[in-house]
Write an enzyme that holds these catalytic residues in place. Structure first.
Site, PDB file in Angstrom:
ATOM      1  CD  GLU A 497      -2.277  -1.674   2.619  1.00 51.29           C
ATOM      2  OE1 GLU A 497      -2.153  -0.904   3.589  1.00 51.29           O
ATOM      3  OE2 GLU A 497      -2.724  -2.835   2.733  1.00 51.29           O
ATOM      4  CG  HIS A 595      -1.529   3.534  13.933  1.00 51.39           C
ATOM      5  ND1 HIS A 595      -2.848   3.720  14.245  1.00 51.39           N
ATOM      6  CD2 HIS A 595      -1.451   3.581  12.585  1.00 51.39           C
ATOM      7  CE1 HIS A 595      -3.542   3.886  13.123  1.00 51.39           C
ATOM      8  NE2 HIS A 595      -2.720   3.799  12.109  1.00 51.39           N
TER       9      HIS A 595
END
Ligand SMILES: Cc1ncc(C[n+]2csc(CCOP(=O)(O)OP(=O)(O)O)c2C)c(N)n1
Length: 807
Positions: A497, A595
């Protein structure tokens, strides 16, 4: 558009001779006989479990007619007829795998490691080098989890596009003939309910890869009918949104065909493969009206869940019966002659079955005999000899002896004769040990590549620095490393990505798409599982993918396929297949639940068979990439998220230097306490060590940097011998990777001999990391906590010198 292909053509109208048609039928018939006999072998106790391809024979002989050398199969356990029809798989192998014969010559797919019907051709030579894939009909190694053959299919197909469209790959002629190879996928209807199926179908469509995907639709998934599996009655209808419209190149060709309609199946596969091969347009072949005469597997019987009507219909529409009728009515052969051939074929399969059984038992009986010779003198002399003699006789006469019986017997002999020292007994002890080692190897070898392909064989080249070495941002060091590597090796393909146009979210590949082109450095959809699968398939076909998962937390989406397919590939094929994939990701030290996680224990425990590397900065990361690119072991590299903008000195020999795997680095020498850590925690440990030095505590900080393999030369043990105190530090959950490191050092390296204080682990909290700086502080280990933990250890040792001041 969906095309429904039906055919009532006679044999004379087909592009095949009567002999060829008959040859197809005989393969199908023999395969059916093998299924019937296979089930009986399980029921009779000769095999543990059986799952067979009955009911799928006719589509598979038709598919095999369109499968050419160089093509790949990524399928599942129903494909035995396809494998037989392709020619590089035999009924002896079918029975050998059913019986779990560990001889790789007998079961080349898995050497007795996989259950039956898990196919795979040997793609690499004994010395680890690649074979010429363009001359063989190739099968990537099957796995059991439903739909897990799909992610890898993405890469197997996409490789053809790369080999056709990239000039720099033209020289790699042992992997491709101008990208003419098709990747054939197969799946059951119920497995098409898995997310992976849809993700892969979408990715293949986006990548426009030459894939021909067959769905064997028998309307059930074990006992559960399609109405509970699928939103619509027809899978083809559900898939129709993927189909291309007339004149379009993007999208799939979709065909629907009946499983018993041999002429229609031949036509369907001929058409689908011609277009896929020539134009790289993927196809889906929805094969309907499939039967499963013996039910799902030997674990149950389908009479329990199928209606009488359904069972009767399955008999009427049995593919073999239908093809038989069609051949006779088309004058391919008379009924009489066919019946004679069938009898011959049945007898020949029976013989293969019996020979395969003997093949399994012969070496075991020989081992029982050899062991008896060594054990007999010990038994004869023993006080309890009568019982042992009887046990030995029992073992020698056992109709189905196994190697574990030998081990159990020897254990008893040695137990009963304990204290009866003699040279004969010593010989027996030695025989048992060597037998045990030999069999550990039979089942445990080839977890990683061996010889030159092993990452552990790559020679260390130290980074060189000079006065002119430039200081730059971490990401720029990586960027130069990738630039050099891609220039050096045209097989390196990077994707993920935001990896293409942007050069990844932290710019490791910045500018490299413009330099090397869209196919060498590319963007993918948000589809972690099939990014991993894409890499696996490409690597199986000789490419060197660097596949990116944007953040460590999202490795979870790809973890199943990494575990079930990639990590165990070399092992489950006993060195028959490899996939040199490099997974690149980044994590640690960025705030927030999704994250900043550190699921490292999950990774190291699920990915045995891969290397797991956690470089503390980008220079170390570059060195690891250089090492990995010279080897063929699969690996995952976790870069430190907050390191991309930190200044680092670029080594003068950036393109050549290598960081060896399994070698920790001492970041700070000390004599009082050893802190063992890795990744972003290195900085915390160093800062804490700095503070501790102010209170006269001298800490040695060790960066493990390579979790798998772990400290191969015992660097940490040497440190512990000096300090006698140890703290394992990281930001995984309690009992996660710190516990793993502790086990490696205290048990594996026997570090417990050298402890003067209790060993400590300091990890993150059991909950996920909270957002914001304060959330981070109370979620992850911090400098103050490290200080306190080490200080407490020293307090216990010398309370007067180190009085507690925090409580
Ligand atoms: C991830 C996963 N879940 C469950 C299973 C157990 N299982 C094995 S086969 C099967 C049914 C598959 O049905 P289908 O895809 O229609 O193929 P068929 O066996 O009918 O050819 C199930 C549920 C599995 N192997 N993997």
């Amino acid at each position: 558009m969906i095309e429904i292909i039906e055919n009532t053509r006679k044999a004379v109208d087909l592009p095949l001779t009567s002999e060829e048609i008959l040859q197809d039928y005989r393969i199908a018939y023999q395969s059916r006989q093998a299924s019937l006999m296979g089930r009986k072998e399980v029921m009779g106790g000769k095999a543990k479990f059986g799952i067979f391809g009955d009911g799928k024979e006719i589509p598979q002989i038709a598919l095999a007619r369109s499968f050419q050398p160089g093509d790949f199969r990524s399928g599942y356990y129903r494909d035995q007829t396809l494998m037989l029809a392709l020619g590089d798989y035999t009924l002896s192998e079918f029975f050998a795998q059913l019986y779990a014969n560990p001889d790789v010559e007998k079961d080349p797919a898995s050497a007795g490691r996989a259950m039956n019907a898990h196919f795979g051709t040997r793609l690499i030579n004994e010395n680890g080098s690649w074979k010429d894939q363009t001359v063989t009909k190739n099968t990537s190694s099957d796995v059991s989890p439903t739909a897990s053959q799909m992610p890898r299919l993405v890469g197997l197909g996409y490789a053809s596009r790369l080999y056709r469209e990239l000039e720099e790959l033209k020289g790699f002629s042992q992997f491709s003939n101008n990208g003419n190879e098709i990747a054939f996928g197969t799946i059951g209807n119920a497995s098409s309910a898995e997310g992976m199926f849809w993700e892969a179908i979408n990715a293949i469509g986006v990548l426009q890869s030459p894939v021909v995907m067959s769905i064997w639709d028998d309307e059930y998934g074990i006992s559960v009918p399609n109405e509970y599996q699928l939103a619509r009655e027809s899978l083809a209808e559900m898939l129709s949104g993927f189909s291309r419209k007339p004149g379009e190149t993007r999208g799939y060709d979709i065909y629907v065909v009946k499983a018993w309609d041999y002429p229609a199946l031949l036509e369907t596969y001929a058409r689908a493969t011609e277009i896929a091969r020539r134009d790289h347009v993927p196809a889906i072949v929805h094969v309907i009206e499939v039967t499963q005469p013996q039910g799902h597997s030997t674990s149950g019987s389908h009479e329990r869940y199928k209606s009488k009507e359904r069972l009767q219909w399955e008999q009427e529409f049995d593919g073999l019966k239908k093809m038989r009728e069609w051949m006779i009515s088309s004058d391919v052969i008379s009924e009489e002659s066919l019946a004679k051939l069938e009898e011959e074929d049945r007898n020949s399969v029976e013989k293969i079955r019996d020979d395969s059984w003997e093949d399994l038992l012969r070496p075991i009986r020989a081992q029982v005999a050899e062991m008896s010779l060594v054990a007999n003198p010990v038994i004869q002399k023993s006080a309890g000899s009568e019982n042992l003699k009887k046990d030995l006789q029992k073992l020698q006469n056992k109709p189905i002896p196994s190697r574990r019986d030998i081990m159990t017997f020897l254990h008893n002999v040695l137990l009963e004769t304990r204290g009866e020292q003699s040279p004969e007994r010593e010989k027996l002890v030695a025989w048992r040990q060597s037998f045990n080692e030999e069999n550990k190897n039979v089942y445990g070898s080839h977890l990683y590549c061996e010889g030159d392909a092993s990452a552990l064989s790559v020679a260390e080249v130290k980074a060189e620095f000079s006065e002119t070495s430039k200081s730059m941002n971490g990401f720029e060091v990586l960027n130069s490393c990738f630039d050099e590597a891609m220039r050096r090796d045209p097989r390196i393909i990077a994707f993920g990505e935001d990896v293409g146009y942007l050069g990844d979210v932290n710019q490791g590949f910045k500018g490299l798409q413009a330099k090397f082109g869209e196919l060498r450095v590319s963007d993918t959809g948000i589809r972690e599982c099939t990014i991993m699968g894409q890499a696996i398939g490409m690597a199986v076909r000789g490419l060197r993918p660097i596949a990116e998962i944007q953040y460590l937390d999202y490795v979870l989406y790809g973890l199943q396929i990494l575990s079930d397919d990639l990590a165990c590939l070399h092992w489950r094929t006993k060195g028959g297949q490899k996939a040199p994939v490099i997974v690149r990701t980044r994590g640690h030290r960025l705030e927030g639940i999704w994250h900043a996680g550190s699921p490292m224990a999950a990774i190291i425990h699920l990915l045995r068979g891969m290397h797991v590397l956690v470089p503390r900065n980008m220079t170390q990361a570059a060195g690891f990439y250089n090492t990995l690119l010279q080897s063929e072991d699969p690996a995952i590299v976790v870069e430190v998220l907050n390191g991309y903008r930190m200044k680092e000195k670029k080594p003068d020999n950036l393109a050549e230097f290598t960081v060896p795997l399994g070698v920790p680095e001492i970041l700070r020498p000390g004599k009082d306490v050893t802190i063992v850590t890795y990744g972003a925690c290195c900085r915390i440990a160093e800062e804490a060590a700095q503070q501790l030095s102010k209170v006269d505590i001298d800490v040695e900080v060790i960066d493990v940097q390579s979790l798998l393999p772990f400290d191969l030369d015992g660097v940490i043990l040497e440190s512990l011998k000096k300090t006698n105190r140890i703290v394992f530090l990281d930001e995984d959950v309690p009992g996660g990777t710190t516990a793993y490191m502790m086990q490696e050092v205290l048990e594996g390296q026997k570090g417990y001999y050298h402890l003067d204080s209790e060993p400590r682990t300091l990890s993150a909290k059991p909950h996920r990391p909270a957002f914001g700086s304060d959330g981070d502080y109370w979620s992850k280990p911090n400098v103050e906590e490290v200080f306190e933990t080490v200080y407490e250890l020293m307090h216990e040792y010398d309370p007067l010198r180190y009085p507690l001041f925090l409580r």
